[in-house]
Enzyme design. Structure first.
Site, short mmCIF file in Angstrom:
data_model
loop_
_atom_site.label_atom_id
_atom_site.label_comp_id
_atom_site.label_asym_id
_atom_site.label_seq_id
_atom_site.Cartn_x
_atom_site.Cartn_y
_atom_site.Cartn_z
N SER A 111 103.08 105.87 -3.25
CA SER A 111 104.26 105.01 -3.45
C SER A 111 105.39 105.92 -3.91
O SER A 111 105.14 106.99 -4.49
CB SER A 111 103.96 103.97 -4.53
OG SER A 111 105.17 103.39 -5.01
N TYR A 158 100.64 101.65 -12.79
CA TYR A 158 100.75 101.70 -11.33
C TYR A 158 101.28 103.06 -10.87
O TYR A 158 100.74 103.68 -9.96
CB TYR A 158 101.67 100.57 -10.85
CG TYR A 158 101.84 100.53 -9.35
CD1 TYR A 158 100.84 100.02 -8.53
CD2 TYR A 158 102.99 101.02 -8.74
CE1 TYR A 158 100.98 99.99 -7.16
CE2 TYR A 158 103.14 100.99 -7.36
CZ TYR A 158 102.13 100.47 -6.57
OH TYR A 158 102.27 100.47 -5.20
N1 LIG Z 1 104.46 96.32 -0.72
C1 LIG Z 1 105.10 97.32 -1.33
O1 LIG Z 1 106.29 97.22 -1.70
C2 LIG Z 1 104.41 98.63 -1.56
C3 LIG Z 1 105.15 99.75 -1.93
C4 LIG Z 1 104.51 100.97 -2.14
C5 LIG Z 1 103.15 101.05 -2.00
N2 LIG Z 1 102.44 99.94 -1.64
C6 LIG Z 1 101.00 100.10 -1.52
O2 LIG Z 1 100.59 99.69 -0.22
C7 LIG Z 1 99.26 99.18 -0.28
C8 LIG Z 1 99.22 97.81 0.39
O3 LIG Z 1 100.14 96.98 -0.27
P1 LIG Z 1 100.54 95.54 0.31
O4 LIG Z 1 101.91 95.31 -0.18
O5 LIG Z 1 100.24 95.43 1.76
O6 LIG Z 1 99.52 94.62 -0.55
P2 LIG Z 1 98.80 93.21 -0.27
O7 LIG Z 1 98.48 92.64 -1.62
O8 LIG Z 1 99.59 92.39 0.69
O9 LIG Z 1 97.45 93.67 0.43
C9 LIG Z 1 96.50 94.43 -0.27
C10 LIG Z 1 95.13 94.03 0.21
O10 LIG Z 1 94.18 94.82 -0.52
C11 LIG Z 1 93.08 93.99 -0.83
N3 LIG Z 1 92.39 94.49 -2.02
C12 LIG Z 1 92.85 94.47 -3.30
N4 LIG Z 1 91.91 94.94 -4.13
C13 LIG Z 1 90.84 95.28 -3.36
C14 LIG Z 1 89.56 95.80 -3.65
N5 LIG Z 1 89.19 96.07 -4.92
N6 LIG Z 1 88.70 96.02 -2.62
C15 LIG Z 1 89.07 95.73 -1.34
N7 LIG Z 1 90.26 95.20 -1.02
C16 LIG Z 1 91.14 94.98 -2.01
C17 LIG Z 1 93.68 92.62 -1.10
O11 LIG Z 1 92.70 91.59 -0.94
C18 LIG Z 1 94.80 92.56 -0.07
O12 LIG Z 1 94.36 91.91 1.11
C19 LIG Z 1 98.88 99.18 -1.76
O13 LIG Z 1 98.12 100.33 -2.04
C20 LIG Z 1 100.21 99.22 -2.47
O14 LIG Z 1 100.11 99.82 -3.75
C21 LIG Z 1 103.02 98.73 -1.42
#
Ligand SMILES: NC(=O)c1ccc[n+]([C@@H]2O[C@H](COP(=O)([O-])OP(=O)(O)OC[C@H]3O[C@@H](n4cnc5c(N)ncnc54)[C@H](O)[C@@H]3O)[C@@H](O)[C@H]2O)c1
Length: 254
Positions: free
Chosen positions: A138, A151
């Site tokens: 991130s 985080y």
């Molecule tokens: N959305 C953002 O703004 C953003 C920015 C930077 C980084 N990220 C990173 O991108 C990745 C995806 O984010 P997103 O926004 O698509 O999130 P999201 O919450 O939409 O999807 C994440 C998925 O991971 C699954 N998950 C969570 N814990 C789990 C576990 N212990 N075992 C298996 N599955 C698990 C959840 O069920 C969910 O379906 C994450 O690592 C997040 O930190 C997101």
């Protein structure tokens, strides 16, 4: 270009947001997609969407923070060419407002979860003659973001993990990179706005959108397109690198 015909791809958290967009795009490019999910319904729905478009996908109920579950799941999958460590959870808090339980939860999913998948997949990739690993860091790993203590540290660990793995398996033909998104509009963002800013949802959404110099949040499909490139044979010269995808957040926010 960017074809993944019959490549076996594991995507953790592939049922929602960025992971879901990756699962759909990779299947469109010919990959056999394996979605590892805590949320079984999200996995099942994404698999159904891929199959309706004549793609190949399977969902696996698995908590990435549990090493035995991860090892058993990966053993069941068998051949793997590409791993995307995407599953992650958010947390809002500072050093003096983060409980031990929350600190451990964030690290168990975001850091140990990625390690557990590496632990399970690297022997498979080595036996296969190589492969690709893409981790999800991130922008919080490289700039100070307000109220993101645990985080941000977890994503800093993902960056360091990427460099370590890229170095250790250079001669096993395993490439390892990470991506660093800024704010991407997914259920992850909607969820933490709802949880932490109840009643101010629209205002906070607008504020978060404008915190990207480009003036909006990113789209999951835009992140999936970067992931596709980095996991494709066309990116064969790229390893040990972090790719911001951030609407100018790191370099233009002044
Ligand atoms: N959305 C953002 O703004 C953003 C920015 C930077 C980084 N990220 C990173 O991108 C990745 C995806 O984010 P997103 O926004 O698509 O999130 P999201 O919450 O939409 O999807 C994440 C998925 O991971 C699954 N998950 C969570 N814990 C789990 C576990 N212990 N075992 C298996 N599955 C698990 C959840 O069920 C969910 O379906 C994450 O690592 C997040 O930190 C997101």
């Amino acid at each position: 270009m960017f074809k993944l015909t019959n490549k076996s791809v594991v995507i953790t958290g592939g049922g929602s947001g960025i992971g879901r967009a990756m699962s759909i795009l990779f299947a469109q490019q010919g990959a056999i997609v394996h979605i590892i999910e805590l949320n079984n319904k999200a996995a099942t729905d994404t698999v159904a969407e891929i199959e309706a478009a004549n793609g190949k996908a399977t969902g696996y109920a698995c908590d990435v923070s549990d090493q035995q579950q991860v090892v058993d799941t990966f053993t069941g999958i068998g051949k793997i060419d590409i791993l995307i460590n995407n599953a992650g959870i958010a947390h809002i808090g500072r050093a003096d407002t983060t409980s031990t339980a929350d600190f451990e939860k964030v690290f168990n999913v975001n850091v140990k979860g990625a390690y557990n998948c590496l632990y399970a997949v690297i022997p498979v990739l080595k036996a296969n003659g190589g492969g690709v690993i893409l981790n999800t860091a991130s922008i919080a790993a490289s700039v100070g973001i307000t109220d993101r203590f645990a985080y941000s540290m977890s994503k800093g660990a993902i960056h360091a993990m990427t460099l370590s793995v890229a170095r250790d398996y250079l001669h096993d033909n395993i490439r390892c990179n990470c991506i660093s998104p800024a704010r991407i509009h997914t259920p992850f963002v909607d969820g933490f706005i709802a949880k932490n800013y109840a009643g101010q949802e629209a205002e906070i959404f607008e504020k978060l959108s404008k915190s990207q110099p480009i003036g909006r949040m990113g789209k999951s499909e835009e992140v999936a397109a970067l992931a596709l490139y980095l996991c494709s044979d066309e990116a064969g010269f790229i390893t040990g690198t972090d790719y911001p995808i951030d609407g100018g957040f790191i370099t233009l926010n002044n």
